[in-house]
Design a protein around this motif. Structure first.
Motif, short mmCIF file in Angstrom:
data_model
loop_
_atom_site.label_atom_id
_atom_site.label_comp_id
_atom_site.label_asym_id
_atom_site.label_seq_id
_atom_site.Cartn_x
_atom_site.Cartn_y
_atom_site.Cartn_z
N THR A 88 2.08 -9.18 -6.78
CA THR A 88 3.07 -10.16 -6.34
C THR A 88 3.57 -9.78 -4.94
O THR A 88 3.68 -10.63 -4.06
CB THR A 88 4.25 -10.22 -7.34
OG1 THR A 88 3.73 -10.40 -8.65
CG2 THR A 88 5.20 -11.35 -7.00
N LEU A 89 3.81 -8.49 -4.74
CA LEU A 89 4.32 -8.03 -3.45
C LEU A 89 3.31 -8.29 -2.33
O LEU A 89 3.66 -8.85 -1.28
CB LEU A 89 4.64 -6.53 -3.52
CG LEU A 89 5.10 -5.91 -2.20
CD1 LEU A 89 6.42 -6.53 -1.75
CD2 LEU A 89 5.26 -4.40 -2.31
N ILE A 90 2.07 -7.91 -2.55
CA ILE A 90 1.10 -8.06 -1.46
C ILE A 90 0.83 -9.54 -1.19
O ILE A 90 0.57 -9.94 -0.06
CB ILE A 90 -0.21 -7.27 -1.77
CG1 ILE A 90 -0.94 -6.92 -0.47
CG2 ILE A 90 -1.12 -7.98 -2.73
CD1 ILE A 90 -2.00 -5.84 -0.61
N ARG A 91 0.95 -10.36 -2.23
CA ARG A 91 0.73 -11.80 -2.04
C ARG A 91 1.90 -12.48 -1.30
O ARG A 91 1.73 -13.57 -0.76
CB ARG A 91 0.50 -12.46 -3.40
CG ARG A 91 -0.87 -12.15 -4.00
CD ARG A 91 -0.91 -12.47 -5.49
NE ARG A 91 -0.57 -13.85 -5.79
CZ ARG A 91 -1.42 -14.87 -5.72
NH1 ARG A 91 -2.68 -14.63 -5.39
NH2 ARG A 91 -1.03 -16.08 -5.98
N THR A 92 3.05 -11.82 -1.28
CA THR A 92 4.14 -12.42 -0.50
C THR A 92 3.92 -12.21 1.00
O THR A 92 4.47 -12.95 1.81
CB THR A 92 5.54 -11.84 -0.86
OG1 THR A 92 5.53 -10.45 -0.62
CG2 THR A 92 5.93 -12.14 -2.28
#
Ligand SMILES: Nc1ncnc2c1ncn2[C@@H]1O[C@H](COP(=O)(O)OP(=O)(O)O)[C@@H](O)[C@H]1O
Ligand SMILES: [Mg+2]
Length: 342
Positions: free
Chosen positions: A46-50
């Motif tokens: 989720t973090l890297i996709r933000t």
């Protein structure tokens, strides 16, 4: 250069909701290789996709080169995304396309001319070491080769940033090593900043110069690799950094069974946590304390000049000399990690 500021993201499910990211802030300098480590479900993907807004945060800012991506319209965002490459655990190649055509895809979508595409794709395939495989299909490639194709494709638009979501998690250790070397090479040779997420400390140790630890959606620690490995506070970090238990060599077990008396022939396990250099520890024991010893096994690794790991020492002095060594280890504050085996 890349700033994530107070990012939060909650997934709303039918009956409840799940806070996947909780007030996450992270800064990444140009040219860095930054690793985010955490257990499964911690919020890494989720973090890297933000970062490229594949996942839109509920609150917070994603600032790349001074622009807040969360405020851009879709056209501008698409433009910014082109300069961010991404690779995944399962490669995400198109099976109906050859290696060449997979790498060419982003350029085709960008309406680049055929000749220029051919030039660029061949150059990229050379960089990833797959020039001979241009006309093969993904199903005929090994996992490592598939990831190389994915890396070439991710580089097609000359990104300044490469996002890697568990890029080596589906690969065996030797292939993992070769892919990590390729990523390092891309970082140095092409100056591309890398943000990678992983659940494996070995990946972080291999190439990252900065590390963040994520747990239950929160960044619980950030710093250099050395800072994180020597962290003694967070139980989660300890779980990632604990080295294996030393085995006493078979050939020595008979000595242990002899039980020569208290304080004699003790085997001690010393954990090196970065504060003290191994050679200075050993020379203190032999020269200053005058106690003879043997190093039985050692599992030591270096981060910059600091050493981490474990050391199994067989003290061979008199009871008094051995006791002095144990007292010394207490004084330099590694008493918790010293165990008498004898
Ligand atoms: N699209 C989604 N809808 C609902 N929940 C999600 C979604 N994506 C991720 N989650 C949940 O958010 C948490 C973090 O997921 P993720 O970022 O994929 O973790 P990681 O990559 O660290 O394994 C997990 O509990 C996961 O089930
Ligand atoms: Mg994930």
């Amino acid at each position: 250069m890349i700033t994530l500021k107070n990012i939060s993201k909650t997934f709303r499910l039918k009956n409840n909701s799940l806070k996947a990211l909780d007030d996450v802030s992270l800064e990444i300098e140009r040219g860095d290789i930054v690793g985010v480590i955490g257990f499964s479900g911690a919020g890494k993907s989720t973090l890297i996709r933000t970062v490229n807004l594949l996942e839109k945060p509920d609150t917070g800012q994603v600032i790349l080169n001074g622009k807040d991506l969360t405020r851009l319209g879709s056209k501008e965002l698409a433009q910014e995304r082109k300069k961010i490459g991404m690779i995944f655990q399962h490669f995400n190649l198109l099976s109906s396309r050859t290696v060449f055509d997979n790498v060419a895809l982003p350029l085709e979508l960008d309406h680049v001319g055929k000749q220029e595409i051919a030039r660029k794709v061949n150059e990229l395939l050379k960089i990833v070491g797959l020039a001979e495989k241009a006309l093969d299909y993904p199903k005929n490639l090994s996992g490592g080769q598939k990831q190389r194709v994915a890396i070439a494709r991710a580089l097609a638009n000359d990104p300044y940033l490469l996002l890697c979501d568990e890029a080596t998690s589906a690969l065996d250790p030797a292939t993992t090593q070769s892919i990590l070397e390729l990523l390092q090479d891309i970082n140095t040779r092409l100056g591309i900043t890398i943000l990678l997420i992983t659940h494996e400390m070995d990946v972080i140790k291999a190439i990252c110069n900065h590390v963040a630890v994520i747990d239950k959606g929160k960044l619980i620690a950030k710093g250099t690799l050395k800072d994180i490995i020597s962290d003694k506070v967070h139980p989660i970090i300890k779980q990632f950094t604990t080295t294996r238990k030393m085995r006493i060599p078979q050939s020595l077990s008979h000595i242990l069974q002899q039980d020569p008396g208290e304080g004699l022939f003790p085997l001690i396990e010393v954990e090196m946590k970065g504060e003290m250099a191994l050679d200075s520890l050993l020379s203190t024991i032999s020269t200053k304390l005058g106690t003879p010893y043997k190093v039985l096994t050692a599992d030591i690794e270096y981060v910059d000049t600091a050493n981490f790991g474990k050391l199994l020492l067989h003290l061979q002095g008199t009871a008094e000399e051995n006791a002095t060594v144990l007292a010394y280890l207490n004084i330099i504050n590694i008493q918790n990690t010293v165990k008498g085996y004898a």
